[in-house]
Design a protein around this motif. Structure first.
Motif, PDB file in Angstrom:
ATOM      1  N   PHE A  68      13.798   7.440  52.527  1.00 58.14           N
ATOM      2  CA  PHE A  68      14.818   7.795  53.516  1.00 58.14           C
ATOM      3  C   PHE A  68      15.868   8.661  52.841  1.00 58.14           C
ATOM      4  O   PHE A  68      16.369   8.324  51.759  1.00 58.14           O
ATOM      5  N   LEU A  69      16.199   9.786  53.479  1.00 61.46           N
ATOM      6  CA  LEU A  69      17.151  10.736  52.913  1.00 61.46           C
ATOM      7  C   LEU A  69      18.279  11.005  53.901  1.00 61.46           C
ATOM      8  O   LEU A  69      18.067  11.034  55.120  1.00 61.46           O
ATOM      9  N   GLN A  70      19.464  11.222  53.353  1.00 58.52           N
ATOM     10  CA  GLN A  70      20.609  11.597  54.179  1.00 58.52           C
ATOM     11  C   GLN A  70      21.469  12.577  53.384  1.00 58.52           C
ATOM     12  O   GLN A  70      22.025  12.213  52.339  1.00 58.52           O
ATOM     13  N   GLY A  71      21.525  13.809  53.859  1.00 57.84           N
ATOM     14  CA  GLY A  71      22.287  14.804  53.109  1.00 57.84           C
ATOM     15  C   GLY A  71      22.041  16.199  53.645  1.00 57.84           C
ATOM     16  O   GLY A  71      21.830  16.410  54.843  1.00 57.84           O
ATOM     17  N   GLU A 101      23.072  12.214  49.825  1.00 55.86           N
ATOM     18  CA  GLU A 101      24.459  11.793  49.647  1.00 55.86           C
ATOM     19  C   GLU A 101      24.581  10.307  49.344  1.00 55.86           C
ATOM     20  O   GLU A 101      25.552   9.879  48.698  1.00 55.86           O
ATOM     21  N   LEU A 102      23.619   9.511  49.795  1.00 54.44           N
ATOM     22  CA  LEU A 102      23.708   8.066  49.571  1.00 54.44           C
ATOM     23  C   LEU A 102      23.480   7.698  48.106  1.00 54.44           C
ATOM     24  O   LEU A 102      24.130   6.803  47.571  1.00 54.44           O
ATOM     25  N   SER A 103      22.536   8.388  47.468  1.00 52.36           N
ATOM     26  CA  SER A 103      22.231   8.074  46.065  1.00 52.36           C
ATOM     27  C   SER A 103      22.841   9.082  45.103  1.00 52.36           C
ATOM     28  O   SER A 103      22.886   8.833  43.899  1.00 52.36           O
ATOM     29  N   GLY A 104      23.256  10.244  45.618  1.00 52.87           N
ATOM     30  CA  GLY A 104      23.778  11.296  44.758  1.00 52.87           C
ATOM     31  C   GLY A 104      22.698  12.060  44.015  1.00 52.87           C
ATOM     32  O   GLY A 104      23.015  12.861  43.132  1.00 52.87           O
ATOM     33  N   ARG A 105      21.425  11.859  44.377  1.00 51.80           N
ATOM     34  CA  ARG A 105      20.316  12.503  43.677  1.00 51.80           C
ATOM     35  C   ARG A 105      19.815  13.718  44.439  1.00 51.80           C
ATOM     36  O   ARG A 105      19.867  13.776  45.655  1.00 51.80           O
ATOM     37  N   TRP A 106      19.297  14.677  43.671  1.00 46.84           N
ATOM     38  CA  TRP A 106      18.605  15.820  44.244  1.00 46.84           C
ATOM     39  C   TRP A 106      17.111  15.502  44.314  1.00 46.84           C
ATOM     40  O   TRP A 106      16.545  14.922  43.385  1.00 46.84           O
ATOM     41  N   VAL A 107      16.462  15.895  45.414  1.00 50.47           N
ATOM     42  CA  VAL A 107      15.019  15.736  45.566  1.00 50.47           C
ATOM     43  C   VAL A 107      14.445  17.063  46.046  1.00 50.47           C
ATOM     44  O   VAL A 107      15.137  17.859  46.690  1.00 50.47           O
ATOM     45  N   MET A 108      13.178  17.305  45.721  1.00 54.50           N
ATOM     46  CA  MET A 108      12.501  18.525  46.153  1.00 54.50           C
ATOM     47  C   MET A 108      11.641  18.174  47.365  1.00 54.50           C
ATOM     48  O   MET A 108      10.679  17.417  47.261  1.00 54.50           O
ATOM     49  N   ALA A 172      16.114  26.228  39.462  1.00 52.14           N
ATOM     50  CA  ALA A 172      17.186  26.062  40.436  1.00 52.14           C
ATOM     51  C   ALA A 172      18.504  25.661  39.777  1.00 52.14           C
ATOM     52  O   ALA A 172      19.540  25.617  40.458  1.00 52.14           O
ATOM     53  N   GLY A 173      18.470  25.375  38.481  1.00 56.10           N
ATOM     54  CA  GLY A 173      19.683  24.988  37.768  1.00 56.10           C
ATOM     55  C   GLY A 173      20.197  23.619  38.153  1.00 56.10           C
ATOM     56  O   GLY A 173      21.415  23.383  38.156  1.00 56.10           O
ATOM     57  N   ARG A 174      19.284  22.697  38.454  1.00 57.94           N
ATOM     58  CA  ARG A 174      19.688  21.349  38.871  1.00 57.94           C
ATOM     59  C   ARG A 174      18.826  20.300  38.168  1.00 57.94           C
ATOM     60  O   ARG A 174      17.779  20.609  37.604  1.00 57.94           O
ATOM     61  N   GLU A 175      19.270  19.052  38.250  1.00 59.56           N
ATOM     62  CA  GLU A 175      18.488  17.915  37.785  1.00 59.56           C
ATOM     63  C   GLU A 175      18.155  17.056  38.993  1.00 59.56           C
ATOM     64  O   GLU A 175      19.042  16.749  39.801  1.00 59.56           O
ATOM     65  N   GLY A 176      16.886  16.681  39.102  1.00 61.49           N
ATOM     66  CA  GLY A 176      16.503  15.908  40.267  1.00 61.49           C
ATOM     67  C   GLY A 176      15.290  15.036  40.022  1.00 61.49           C
ATOM     68  O   GLY A 176      14.730  14.997  38.923  1.00 61.49           O
ATOM     69  N   VAL A 177      14.899  14.327  41.058  1.00 60.66           N
ATOM     70  CA  VAL A 177      13.722  13.460  41.013  1.00 60.66           C
ATOM     71  C   VAL A 177      12.493  14.329  40.746  1.00 60.66           C
ATOM     72  O   VAL A 177      12.351  15.419  41.306  1.00 60.66           O
ATOM     73  N   ILE A 178      11.606  13.860  39.886  1.00 65.06           N
ATOM     74  CA  ILE A 178      10.496  14.697  39.414  1.00 65.06           C
ATOM     75  C   ILE A 178       9.255  14.602  40.305  1.00 65.06           C
ATOM     76  O   ILE A 178       8.176  15.014  39.901  1.00 65.06           O
ATOM     77  N   HIS A 179       9.406  14.065  41.508  1.00 67.32           N
ATOM     78  CA  HIS A 179       8.279  13.972  42.433  1.00 67.32           C
ATOM     79  C   HIS A 179       8.526  14.854  43.648  1.00 67.32           C
ATOM     80  O   HIS A 179       9.661  15.010  44.103  1.00 67.32           O
ATOM     81  N   GLU A 180       7.449  15.432  44.163  1.00 68.52           N
ATOM     82  CA  GLU A 180       7.518  16.184  45.407  1.00 68.52           C
ATOM     83  C   GLU A 180       7.559  15.217  46.583  1.00 68.52           C
ATOM     84  O   GLU A 180       6.774  14.269  46.650  1.00 68.52           O
ATOM     85  N   LEU A 181       8.474  15.450  47.515  1.00 61.95           N
ATOM     86  CA  LEU A 181       8.554  14.654  48.735  1.00 61.95           C
ATOM     87  C   LEU A 181       8.078  15.512  49.903  1.00 61.95           C
ATOM     88  O   LEU A 181       8.591  16.612  50.121  1.00 61.95           O
ATOM     89  N   ARG A 182       7.123  15.007  50.641  1.00 63.09           N
ATOM     90  CA  ARG A 182       6.590  15.733  51.782  1.00 63.09           C
ATOM     91  C   ARG A 182       7.218  15.191  53.063  1.00 63.09           C
ATOM     92  O   ARG A 182       7.145  13.996  53.347  1.00 63.09           O
TER      93      ARG A 182
END
Length: 245
Positions: A68-71, A101-108, A172-182
């Protein structure tokens, strides 16, 4: 064995081909069982409660886990995965960074397939600017892709020929989760009819039956030929021996 004389060459051919045909049949059965387990795991994960982005990093096997994502999407850094086809039509898959925004993490997030019939015109897509609530699932590739070139393109949106999440975060100059989310089908998704497997378990079973049938046919022909040859030899022997007339 006087009633069975297949000859040297047919025997060698059968000894070479029969084990291969049988092995191919059992290999297809094994592949079918693997696909069945894969689909069952996918269905179980899809029915489970969705996780937050930081929770999937704690899983040993995050494949198919719902998230679940919110951002918001990052519209400045879009990746276009080239040479994706649907129904015989060529296109791309659109991958964009998303800040949860809930976790503060970047995801692809892979937003799905977009047709690209004319290479002279850039593929058309848009990026929502408002905050979004999304549902996605973790895609873990079955193996490393075959890569023709590791040379990265320049500019944005950036055309890529394979998905390398870590390299994409660096670009992209960011740090994020290393898994692809479909992304699951919804207002923010393009064509998101993701194929879990390229071949169903029933198709593998069908191929296994074909290989076993070929093995059985080869063995039957070998036996028939051996018996036929033995009868021919016996007839020649009887005709050449006047005492047995």
């Amino acid at each position: 064995m006087s009633g069975f004389r297949p000859g040297l060459l047919p025997t060698l051919l059968v000894l070479a081909m029969l084990p291969v045909l049988v092995w191919l049949g059992f290999w297809q059965l094994e592949r079918g069982e693997h696909k069945r387990e894969l689909l069952e795991r996918q269905q179980a994960r899809q029915q489970a409660a969705p996780l937050a982005p930081h929770e999937i990093e704690q899983l040993n096997d995050p494949a198919f886990a719902r998230v679940f994502l919110q951002g918001r999407f990052d519209a400045e850094h879009s990746f276009l995965l080239d040479s994706r086809t649907r129904d015989g039509q060529v296109g791309i898959e659109l991958l964009q960074p998303f800040h949860d925004e809930l976790s503060g993490r970047w995801v692809m997030v892979n937003r799905g397939w977009i047709p690209w019939p004319d290479r002279r015109v850039p593929p058309a897509f848009d990026t929502p600017t408002q905050p979004l609530k999304l549902a996605a699932w973790v895609y873990v590739p079955p193996g490393k892709p075959f890569v023709f070139s590791h040379r990265a393109a320049e500019g944005w949106p950036r055309l890529i020929n394979h998905v390398d999440i870590e390299a994409m975060w660096q670009q992209a100059g960011r740090e994020g989760v290393i898994h692809e989310l479909r992304l699951e089908p919804g207002p923010s998704a393009y064509r998101a009819d993701w194929a879990i497997t390229s071949m169903s378990p029933s198709q593998h079973l069908g191929y296994a039956v074909q290989w076993f049938a070929l093995a059985a046919a080869l063995l039957a022909l070998f036996i028939y030929f051996g018996v036929h040859q033995a009868r021919g030899k016996r007839s020649e022997h009887d005709e050449s021996n006047p005492l047995q007339r």
